[in-house]
Design a protein around this motif. Sequence first.
Motif, mmCIF file in Angstrom:
data_model
loop_
_atom_site.group_PDB
_atom_site.id
_atom_site.type_symbol
_atom_site.label_atom_id
_atom_site.label_comp_id
_atom_site.label_asym_id
_atom_site.label_seq_id
_atom_site.Cartn_x
_atom_site.Cartn_y
_atom_site.Cartn_z
ATOM 1 N N VAL A 387 0.834 -1.200 0.000
ATOM 2 C CA VAL A 387 0.000 0.000 0.000
ATOM 3 C C VAL A 387 0.873 1.256 0.000
ATOM 4 C CG1 VAL A 387 -1.697 1.323 1.343
ATOM 5 C CG2 VAL A 387 -1.961 -1.143 1.078
ATOM 6 N N THR A 388 2.027 1.177 0.651
ATOM 7 C CA THR A 388 2.942 2.322 0.685
ATOM 8 C C THR A 388 3.365 2.710 -0.728
ATOM 9 O OG1 THR A 388 3.776 1.517 2.804
ATOM 10 C CG2 THR A 388 5.082 3.189 1.679
ATOM 11 N N SER A 570 -12.640 -10.717 12.695
ATOM 12 C CA SER A 570 -11.347 -10.111 13.026
ATOM 13 C C SER A 570 -10.608 -9.676 11.770
ATOM 14 C CB SER A 570 -10.484 -11.105 13.805
ATOM 15 O OG SER A 570 -11.130 -11.542 14.968
ATOM 16 N N LEU A 571 -10.655 -10.511 10.732
ATOM 17 C CA LEU A 571 -9.957 -10.190 9.494
ATOM 18 C C LEU A 571 -10.601 -9.009 8.778
ATOM 19 C CD1 LEU A 571 -9.130 -13.736 8.050
ATOM 20 C CD2 LEU A 571 -7.557 -12.082 9.070
ATOM 21 N N VAL A 572 -11.924 -8.919 8.841
ATOM 22 C CA VAL A 572 -12.602 -7.757 8.247
ATOM 23 C C VAL A 572 -12.149 -6.484 8.944
ATOM 24 C CG1 VAL A 572 -14.841 -6.584 8.064
ATOM 25 C CG2 VAL A 572 -14.625 -8.983 7.372
ATOM 26 N N ALA A 573 -12.097 -6.527 10.286
ATOM 27 C CA ALA A 573 -11.671 -5.341 11.048
ATOM 28 C C ALA A 573 -10.239 -4.963 10.713
ATOM 29 C CB ALA A 573 -11.813 -5.610 12.545
ATOM 30 N N ILE A 574 -9.352 -5.940 10.653
ATOM 31 C CA ILE A 574 -7.932 -5.636 10.469
ATOM 32 C C ILE A 574 -7.601 -5.294 9.016
ATOM 33 C CG2 ILE A 574 -6.802 -7.837 9.927
ATOM 34 C CD1 ILE A 574 -5.041 -7.204 12.470
ATOM 35 N N THR A 575 -8.467 -5.729 8.075
ATOM 36 C CA THR A 575 -8.286 -5.341 6.676
ATOM 37 C C THR A 575 -8.702 -3.885 6.464
ATOM 38 O OG1 THR A 575 -8.709 -7.605 5.916
ATOM 39 C CG2 THR A 575 -8.921 -5.844 4.286
ATOM 40 N N LEU A 576 -9.854 -3.516 7.045
ATOM 41 C CA LEU A 576 -10.365 -2.150 6.902
ATOM 42 C C LEU A 576 -9.688 -1.174 7.853
ATOM 43 C CD1 LEU A 576 -14.181 -2.978 6.697
ATOM 44 C CD2 LEU A 576 -12.605 -2.575 4.803
ATOM 45 N N PHE A 577 -8.876 -1.720 8.699
ATOM 46 C CA PHE A 577 -8.153 -1.004 9.734
ATOM 47 C C PHE A 577 -7.185 -0.015 9.104
ATOM 48 C CE2 PHE A 577 -7.646 -1.357 14.156
ATOM 49 C CZ PHE A 577 -6.323 -1.278 14.518
ATOM 50 N N VAL A 578 -6.624 0.852 9.916
ATOM 51 C CA VAL A 578 -5.606 1.795 9.464
ATOM 52 C C VAL A 578 -4.421 1.048 8.846
ATOM 53 C CG1 VAL A 578 -4.527 1.795 11.730
ATOM 54 C CG2 VAL A 578 -4.137 3.704 10.222
ATOM 55 N N PRO A 579 -3.835 1.574 7.743
ATOM 56 C CA PRO A 579 -2.644 0.918 7.182
ATOM 57 C C PRO A 579 -1.472 0.973 8.156
ATOM 58 C CG PRO A 579 -3.602 2.508 5.636
ATOM 59 C CD PRO A 579 -4.274 2.717 6.956
ATOM 60 N N CYS A 580 -0.394 0.309 7.775
ATOM 61 C CA CYS A 580 0.783 0.270 8.642
ATOM 62 C C CYS A 580 1.434 1.654 8.758
ATOM 63 C CB CYS A 580 1.794 -0.739 8.110
ATOM 64 S SG CYS A 580 2.513 -0.272 6.526
ATOM 65 N N ILE A 581 2.375 1.775 9.678
ATOM 66 C CA ILE A 581 3.028 3.054 9.946
ATOM 67 C C ILE A 581 3.666 3.627 8.677
ATOM 68 C CG2 ILE A 581 5.002 4.100 11.117
ATOM 69 C CD1 ILE A 581 4.371 2.335 13.520
ATOM 70 N N ALA A 582 4.337 2.780 7.903
ATOM 71 C CA ALA A 582 5.008 3.262 6.690
ATOM 72 C C ALA A 582 4.003 3.860 5.708
ATOM 73 C CB ALA A 582 5.770 2.112 6.029
ATOM 74 N N ALA A 583 2.858 3.186 5.547
ATOM 75 C CA ALA A 583 1.832 3.686 4.625
ATOM 76 C C ALA A 583 1.247 4.999 5.113
ATOM 77 C CB ALA A 583 0.734 2.644 4.441
ATOM 78 N N ILE A 584 1.014 5.103 6.427
ATOM 79 C CA ILE A 584 0.453 6.332 6.994
ATOM 80 C C ILE A 584 1.407 7.504 6.781
ATOM 81 C CG2 ILE A 584 -0.009 7.482 9.198
ATOM 82 C CD1 ILE A 584 -2.377 6.020 8.128
ATOM 83 N N ILE A 585 2.701 7.256 6.973
ATOM 84 C CA ILE A 585 3.698 8.314 6.762
ATOM 85 C C ILE A 585 3.642 8.814 5.316
ATOM 86 C CG2 ILE A 585 6.181 8.788 6.635
ATOM 87 C CD1 ILE A 585 6.507 6.892 9.054
ATOM 88 N N VAL A 586 3.546 7.871 4.377
ATOM 89 C CA VAL A 586 3.492 8.249 2.963
ATOM 90 C C VAL A 586 2.189 8.977 2.642
ATOM 91 C CG1 VAL A 586 3.333 7.332 0.609
ATOM 92 C CG2 VAL A 586 5.070 6.458 2.168
ATOM 93 N N ILE A 587 1.073 8.535 3.242
ATOM 94 C CA ILE A 587 -0.210 9.213 3.024
ATOM 95 C C ILE A 587 -0.130 10.664 3.488
ATOM 96 C CG2 ILE A 587 -2.630 9.331 3.788
ATOM 97 C CD1 ILE A 587 -2.635 6.255 3.756
ATOM 98 N N PHE A 588 0.445 10.890 4.664
ATOM 99 C CA PHE A 588 0.589 12.258 5.164
ATOM 100 C C PHE A 588 1.540 13.074 4.281
ATOM 101 C CE2 PHE A 588 -1.576 10.912 8.972
ATOM 102 C CZ PHE A 588 -2.128 12.091 9.472
ATOM 103 N N LYS A 589 2.495 12.386 3.667
ATOM 104 C CA LYS A 589 3.429 13.074 2.776
ATOM 105 C C LYS A 589 2.767 13.436 1.450
ATOM 106 C CE LYS A 589 7.904 12.422 0.496
ATOM 107 N NZ LYS A 589 9.003 11.473 0.216
#
Length: 619
Positions: A387-388, A570-589
């Motif tokens: 995703v990153t 559980s898998l539905v929650a964790i799939t729709l969940f926030v992406p990993c830290i690396a992806a979030i950093i790139v999204i904010f960038k």
Amino acid sequence: MNCHNPAATIEIPEDSKKIVLVGNPNVGKSVFFNALTGVYVDVSNFPGTTVDISHGKYQGDIVIDTPGVYGVSSFNDEERVARDVILYGDVILNIVDALHLERDLFLTQQIIDMGKPVVVALNMMDDVERNGRKIDVNLLSEKLGVEVIPTVAVKGKGIAEVKAALSNAKKGKRLGIVEEYINKVIDSVDEESEALLILEEDENIEARHNTKHQENLREAIYSTRRQYIDKLIEEIVSEDMKQASFKTKLGRWMIQPVTGIPILFFVLFLMYQAIGVFVAQTVVDITEEIIMGTYYYDFITNLLSQYIDAEGILGQVIMGEFGLLTMTPIYVLGLLLPLVAGFYFCLSLMEDSGYLPRIATLVDKMLTYLGLNGRAVIPMILGFGCVTMATITTRLLGSKRERFIATMLLGLAIPCSAQLGVIAGLIAPLGAKYFIIYSVTIFTVFVLTGTILNKIMPGKSTDLLIDLPPLRVPQLTNVLRKTTSKSWAFMKEATPLFAIGALLISVLQLTGSLEVIIGFFAPVTEGFLKLDPRVSQAFIMGIVRRDFGAAGLDSLASAGIISGAQVVVSLVAITLFVPCIAAIIVIFKERSWQESAIIWIGSFVLAFLTAGILAQLII
């Protein structure tokens, strides 16, 4: 004007003409350049740039090659160099890929609108025949008002005719809208060809002459040119699929909904069998359970136990349940690496075969309902890898609106290859029922989110403009090279984050903080989601990296702590969940902080809301 004129850096005899080769990337310009100049070629650095231009002699004239461009504009150094060489050229030899006239003739007509003498080399005519197409070359020449010569440059066909035509190059037929306005600006420029770029609002040319046309015609001219070319293609191109090769027919079937959708589902089914069944079950059973889970685990624990107390704090951090030298390498090498390599192998096959752009064409209309066009399928498919990386590739989309929608959908409903592999490994043993429930839930959220965003966000999606390369058999060496490089890049990124996640969980566990967090989320986890409170631990791990959280669920499922229905929730929650830290950093960038905050918070809300509703229905 010498600083912009190629004659300023190239020694051109007084009576010589400047013959300029122009075309889109990969149309065979170098073959024509070599045919005209032979081995007597010089290279000069164009003033003010890092771009080199090749030039040589042909019968006393100077031949200048230009970088491949899609239009005469000034978006980067290559385009600015090509623009200035074209502006001051005496004769333009425009090389056109005959199989992609829809794309290439836009540039042809733009050069004609500049008022330049032009010869068109209609190259790769053999590809046209193989694809069951016929081009009325005489009608095309008549419509454009310039000589058009069919060629197969790599075989030398048509080269002699092109050489003969250069001395008789003539100006073509301008568009009506250009004829109407060009005389209003022609007195404000040095070259007739510059007048068109003033009408098209080229900022560099406007600044060069300190002038600006007030009509705002750029979009009107571009739109008129596009419509004219599309209509021209309908008149000059015909098809006879009976004469087309099987690869050509298959390529057409892939983009027609009636045949293309079944082909796409078949390809996806093969990918699932390869990754979700063979790799996730057979291969991972060997790598995770036997090689890493038994041989490696026994070796490392026996070795470290001689020096470190396994029950002490250091022992727990290094070789405990979430140990840096136990769980981290076991999951990274035993579980994730085979799954990631399997995904990138399949993706590389689709890339090298030419199937990816056809998927984009096939799903274009469907993605329009989500506020996107078919090009968005490229970051979506890449999102199943990482995703990153996919978030960065949203830059190729045509508007800020599309980039936001695509980023939201990537962060929300696209599991990365590592997470997808763990999900496949968890769901496959549960049977088709739970697989369908999971897939339909994620797909529904994906479609509803995109549809709602498309309705509430201003603007509309841009049109799809994409090349369809010929279908070809992928070269295994190239596929393996891509798979290896991408898998290695993933390992370099994932391993440190996985280790940080393992260390974080170990610290939280040893300090008792993990139990406090689990207790805090218990009302939501146990009440609304109907899950064991220990699932909160996997959710926390998922913030560090989504596949890390999925791996935590794998541990709970393997221990029989959660049932099949609870695994799906559980898998539905964790799939729709926030992406990993690396992806979030790139999204904010990539996005503004307001947009990024909406994506981040929105994914939390939608994840738990969707999982909670599903829990009420199936648990």
